[in-house]
Design a protein around this motif. Sequence first.
Motif, PDB file in Angstrom:
ATOM      1  N   LEU A 396       2.299   1.080   9.525  1.00 21.66           N
ATOM      2  CA  LEU A 396       1.119   1.762   9.004  1.00 21.66           C
ATOM      3  C   LEU A 396       0.279   0.825   8.147  1.00 21.66           C
ATOM      4  O   LEU A 396      -0.955   0.787   8.280  1.00 21.66           O
ATOM      5  CB  LEU A 396       1.549   2.983   8.182  1.00 21.66           C
ATOM      6  CG  LEU A 396       0.423   3.810   7.556  1.00 21.66           C
ATOM      7  CD1 LEU A 396      -0.526   4.347   8.624  1.00 21.66           C
ATOM      8  CD2 LEU A 396       0.997   4.961   6.717  1.00 21.66           C
ATOM      9  N   THR A 397       0.912   0.050   7.294  1.00 19.36           N
ATOM     10  CA  THR A 397       0.185  -0.922   6.475  1.00 19.36           C
ATOM     11  C   THR A 397      -0.540  -1.929   7.353  1.00 19.36           C
ATOM     12  O   THR A 397      -1.686  -2.310   7.080  1.00 19.36           O
ATOM     13  CB  THR A 397       1.152  -1.642   5.516  1.00 19.36           C
ATOM     14  OG1 THR A 397       1.697  -0.692   4.598  1.00 19.36           O
ATOM     15  CG2 THR A 397       0.450  -2.744   4.735  1.00 19.36           C
ATOM     16  N   ARG A 398       0.115  -2.335   8.435  1.00 21.49           N
ATOM     17  CA  ARG A 398      -0.490  -3.302   9.365  1.00 21.49           C
ATOM     18  C   ARG A 398      -1.677  -2.673  10.093  1.00 21.49           C
ATOM     19  O   ARG A 398      -2.708  -3.325  10.299  1.00 21.49           O
ATOM     20  CB  ARG A 398       0.571  -3.773  10.356  1.00 21.49           C
ATOM     21  CG  ARG A 398       0.220  -5.052  11.099  1.00 21.49           C
ATOM     22  CD  ARG A 398       1.409  -5.586  11.869  1.00 21.49           C
ATOM     23  NE  ARG A 398       2.500  -5.927  10.987  1.00 21.49           N
ATOM     24  CZ  ARG A 398       3.720  -5.413  11.050  1.00 21.49           C
ATOM     25  NH1 ARG A 398       4.005  -4.490  11.958  1.00 21.49           N
ATOM     26  NH2 ARG A 398       4.658  -5.792  10.207  1.00 21.49           N
ATOM     27  N   ALA A 399      -1.548  -1.413  10.460  1.00 17.06           N
ATOM     28  CA  ALA A 399      -2.652  -0.729  11.137  1.00 17.06           C
ATOM     29  C   ALA A 399      -3.858  -0.600  10.217  1.00 17.06           C
ATOM     30  O   ALA A 399      -5.013  -0.760  10.648  1.00 17.06           O
ATOM     31  CB  ALA A 399      -2.196   0.649  11.614  1.00 17.06           C
ATOM     32  N   TYR A 400      -3.600  -0.308   8.956  1.00 15.09           N
ATOM     33  CA  TYR A 400      -4.704  -0.238   7.992  1.00 15.09           C
ATOM     34  C   TYR A 400      -5.371  -1.602   7.823  1.00 15.09           C
ATOM     35  O   TYR A 400      -6.605  -1.706   7.783  1.00 15.09           O
ATOM     36  CB  TYR A 400      -4.212   0.294   6.651  1.00 15.09           C
ATOM     37  CG  TYR A 400      -4.295   1.794   6.536  1.00 15.09           C
ATOM     38  CD1 TYR A 400      -5.528   2.442   6.562  1.00 15.09           C
ATOM     39  CD2 TYR A 400      -3.153   2.575   6.398  1.00 15.09           C
ATOM     40  CE1 TYR A 400      -5.618   3.820   6.463  1.00 15.09           C
ATOM     41  CE2 TYR A 400      -3.231   3.965   6.291  1.00 15.09           C
ATOM     42  CZ  TYR A 400      -4.482   4.574   6.331  1.00 15.09           C
ATOM     43  OH  TYR A 400      -4.570   5.940   6.243  1.00 15.09           O
ATOM     44  N   ALA A 401      -4.574  -2.644   7.719  1.00 13.15           N
ATOM     45  CA  ALA A 401      -5.147  -3.986   7.571  1.00 13.15           C
ATOM     46  C   ALA A 401      -6.025  -4.337   8.762  1.00 13.15           C
ATOM     47  O   ALA A 401      -7.108  -4.915   8.615  1.00 13.15           O
ATOM     48  CB  ALA A 401      -4.032  -5.011   7.403  1.00 13.15           C
ATOM     49  N   ALA A 402      -5.568  -3.978   9.968  1.00  7.11           N
ATOM     50  CA  ALA A 402      -6.341  -4.268  11.176  1.00  7.11           C
ATOM     51  C   ALA A 402      -7.684  -3.552  11.166  1.00  7.11           C
ATOM     52  O   ALA A 402      -8.669  -4.023  11.747  1.00  7.11           O
ATOM     53  CB  ALA A 402      -5.543  -3.868  12.417  1.00  7.11           C
ATOM     54  N   ALA A 403      -7.741  -2.406  10.476  1.00  9.34           N
ATOM     55  CA  ALA A 403      -8.975  -1.625  10.394  1.00  9.34           C
ATOM     56  C   ALA A 403      -9.812  -1.992   9.172  1.00  9.34           C
ATOM     57  O   ALA A 403     -10.817  -1.334   8.885  1.00  9.34           O
ATOM     58  CB  ALA A 403      -8.637  -0.144  10.371  1.00  9.34           C
ATOM     59  N   GLY A 404      -9.361  -3.004   8.420  1.00  6.39           N
ATOM     60  CA  GLY A 404     -10.120  -3.431   7.255  1.00  6.39           C
ATOM     61  C   GLY A 404      -9.857  -2.609   6.008  1.00  6.39           C
ATOM     62  O   GLY A 404     -10.766  -2.375   5.209  1.00  6.39           O
ATOM     63  N   VAL A 405      -8.595  -2.182   5.821  1.00  9.56           N
ATOM     64  CA  VAL A 405      -8.212  -1.407   4.638  1.00  9.56           C
ATOM     65  C   VAL A 405      -6.958  -2.031   4.033  1.00  9.56           C
ATOM     66  O   VAL A 405      -5.961  -2.229   4.723  1.00  9.56           O
ATOM     67  CB  VAL A 405      -7.928   0.073   4.990  1.00  9.56           C
ATOM     68  CG1 VAL A 405      -7.510   0.850   3.741  1.00  9.56           C
ATOM     69  CG2 VAL A 405      -9.143   0.725   5.635  1.00  9.56           C
ATOM     70  N   VAL A 406      -7.001  -2.339   2.741  1.00 11.49           N
ATOM     71  CA  VAL A 406      -5.812  -2.810   2.031  1.00 11.49           C
ATOM     72  C   VAL A 406      -5.040  -1.585   1.571  1.00 11.49           C
ATOM     73  O   VAL A 406      -5.480  -0.840   0.696  1.00 11.49           O
ATOM     74  CB  VAL A 406      -6.195  -3.683   0.822  1.00 11.49           C
ATOM     75  CG1 VAL A 406      -4.943  -4.045   0.013  1.00 11.49           C
ATOM     76  CG2 VAL A 406      -6.909  -4.950   1.274  1.00 11.49           C
ATOM     77  N   PHE A 407      -3.880  -1.367   2.186  1.00 12.04           N
ATOM     78  CA  PHE A 407      -3.063  -0.188   1.916  1.00 12.04           C
ATOM     79  C   PHE A 407      -1.674  -0.647   1.498  1.00 12.04           C
ATOM     80  O   PHE A 407      -0.964  -1.275   2.280  1.00 12.04           O
ATOM     81  CB  PHE A 407      -2.979   0.682   3.175  1.00 12.04           C
ATOM     82  CG  PHE A 407      -2.117   1.903   3.026  1.00 12.04           C
ATOM     83  CD1 PHE A 407      -2.599   3.027   2.368  1.00 12.04           C
ATOM     84  CD2 PHE A 407      -0.829   1.943   3.549  1.00 12.04           C
ATOM     85  CE1 PHE A 407      -1.811   4.166   2.228  1.00 12.04           C
ATOM     86  CE2 PHE A 407      -0.036   3.067   3.420  1.00 12.04           C
ATOM     87  CZ  PHE A 407      -0.522   4.182   2.752  1.00 12.04           C
ATOM     88  N   PRO A 408      -1.243  -0.368   0.243  1.00 10.35           N
ATOM     89  CA  PRO A 408       0.067  -0.840  -0.218  1.00 10.35           C
ATOM     90  C   PRO A 408       1.211  -0.226   0.576  1.00 10.35           C
ATOM     91  O   PRO A 408       1.170   0.956   0.931  1.00 10.35           O
ATOM     92  CB  PRO A 408       0.116  -0.382  -1.678  1.00 10.35           C
ATOM     93  CG  PRO A 408      -1.280  -0.022  -2.047  1.00 10.35           C
ATOM     94  CD  PRO A 408      -1.954   0.404  -0.788  1.00 10.35           C
ATOM     95  N   ASN A 409       2.223  -1.016   0.826  1.00  7.36           N
ATOM     96  CA  ASN A 409       3.416  -0.543   1.511  1.00  7.36           C
ATOM     97  C   ASN A 409       4.495  -0.242   0.478  1.00  7.36           C
ATOM     98  O   ASN A 409       4.930  -1.124  -0.246  1.00  7.36           O
ATOM     99  CB  ASN A 409       3.919  -1.606   2.497  1.00  7.36           C
ATOM    100  CG  ASN A 409       5.161  -1.153   3.248  1.00  7.36           C
ATOM    101  OD1 ASN A 409       5.433   0.039   3.358  1.00  7.36           O
ATOM    102  ND2 ASN A 409       5.923  -2.098   3.761  1.00  7.36           N
ATOM    103  N   GLY A 410       4.899   1.023   0.382  1.00  8.63           N
ATOM    104  CA  GLY A 410       5.976   1.387  -0.528  1.00  8.63           C
ATOM    105  C   GLY A 410       5.552   1.472  -1.984  1.00  8.63           C
ATOM    106  O   GLY A 410       6.378   1.341  -2.880  1.00  8.63           O
ATOM    107  N   ALA A 411       4.283   1.674  -2.235  1.00 13.22           N
ATOM    108  CA  ALA A 411       3.790   1.807  -3.605  1.00 13.22           C
ATOM    109  C   ALA A 411       2.596   2.748  -3.599  1.00 13.22           C
ATOM    110  O   ALA A 411       2.108   3.154  -2.545  1.00 13.22           O
ATOM    111  CB  ALA A 411       3.406   0.446  -4.174  1.00 13.22           C
TER     112      ALA A 411
END
Length: 450
Positions: A396-411
């Motif tokens: 999920l974090t990787r999918a967000y990054a691919a879409a141009g969103v910094v999304f913390p993993n596990g925080a």
Amino acid sequence: MDLGHNEVGATSAGLFTRAKRVFGDGTTRATIERDPIPRYMERGEGAYLIDVDGRRFLDLNGNFTTLIHGHGFEPVAEAVSRQIRSGSCFANPTAHELDLAELITTRVPGIDWIRFVNTGTEAVLFAVKAARAYTGRPAIAKIEGAYHGAYDWVEVSQASGPSTWGDPAEPASVPYYRGMPETVLNDVVTLRFNDVEGSVRLLEKHAHRLAAIIIDPTPSRAGLIVPEPEFVETINAMARKLGIVLIADEVLNFRQSYEGASARHGFRPDLFTLGKVIGGGLPIGAIGGSQEIMSVFGTGEKRAPLPAGGTFSANPLSMVAGLAAMSALDHAAFEHLERLGDRLRDRLSDEIAKKGAPFTVTGVASLFRIHAKRKAPRDFREALPSPAEAVIGEALTRAYAAAGVVFPNGAAACLSTPMTNADVDLVVDVFSEFLGTHSHLFESVSHEHS
């Protein structure tokens, strides 16, 4: 061809090569995410970041929830720019520390006196020492899985797991790092969040040596879980009954409301620790509370029972940045963040329900977490991801990054005042697409729980 958001940028790669020569693991903060290397940033603009390879990202990390006004907030930039020309630090007090102290003590019920330090860790460290100095007792009680910074006693059971955390009725005190002194472990009582019966039993059992109960009103790393009313009242009542100092660690969660997280959820702390948003993006920490307990730091009449200095404590740059940021955090700003947070959590939950996906959303105000679980966790043990859930979280974090969103993993992920409904909708749209394209991963979670 444009560089994809998830590809390794050449400039970041070059910087990481340099970094490995001087930092060992390539970074100077263990919390930096890498996939497969860290993404180096060049600048921030409002709710967005631009990396050294020119890619733009919606920032849901906000330097670990610090930047509640986003990047380059003009009132802070102007205040710091003006102050740096007058001096960055002095061995004397300034009026700026009074301005920020008066703002916080006026705003937060329960904070009569306050002291500034440089980090959240320092704030927690001094709060624990203040509780010891006040009670004459050595031990503390803390919540399993909760993060309170880099101080031995509060690191106990911060990263325990199924193989180490022990009996649910009496959680083990688990060392955070190899070589943690046994004496530290002996002076920490581990409680489970939202466990009323267990908390009463353990607090009564160890009351004779407990100086403090330290609690994050909504433990972030332990799942960003909201406290249940009965648990709140139990902790309040036990602290009063047993003469234990109740410390609310609001370094992260102070951003929940105009008066902070304790006021929102009903905790009645003796001491507070603050940081992050109160510094406007500059290093800061603070300890505040009742005059009676804060008197251990001294009243100016004789040597303090607990002296507390610090070369950069209350430095004017952090003070003016904090005042500018906090002054802008008025009721209207919090109402805006509340609306955005409610919209986001509601829409994410709607997507989960529509697709019957094994997810749930926790959080409050401008904070949220997405769990690869069908049921919202009530404590750290329930929130800890299984191996299959961890794989989904990384994807999920990787999918967000691919879409141009910094999304913390596990925080905790966070919103900021420059964000709009369109930004929230982007976060939801990416999640919806992820649910449609990664359903094959969800089968492994069903198998784990079958």
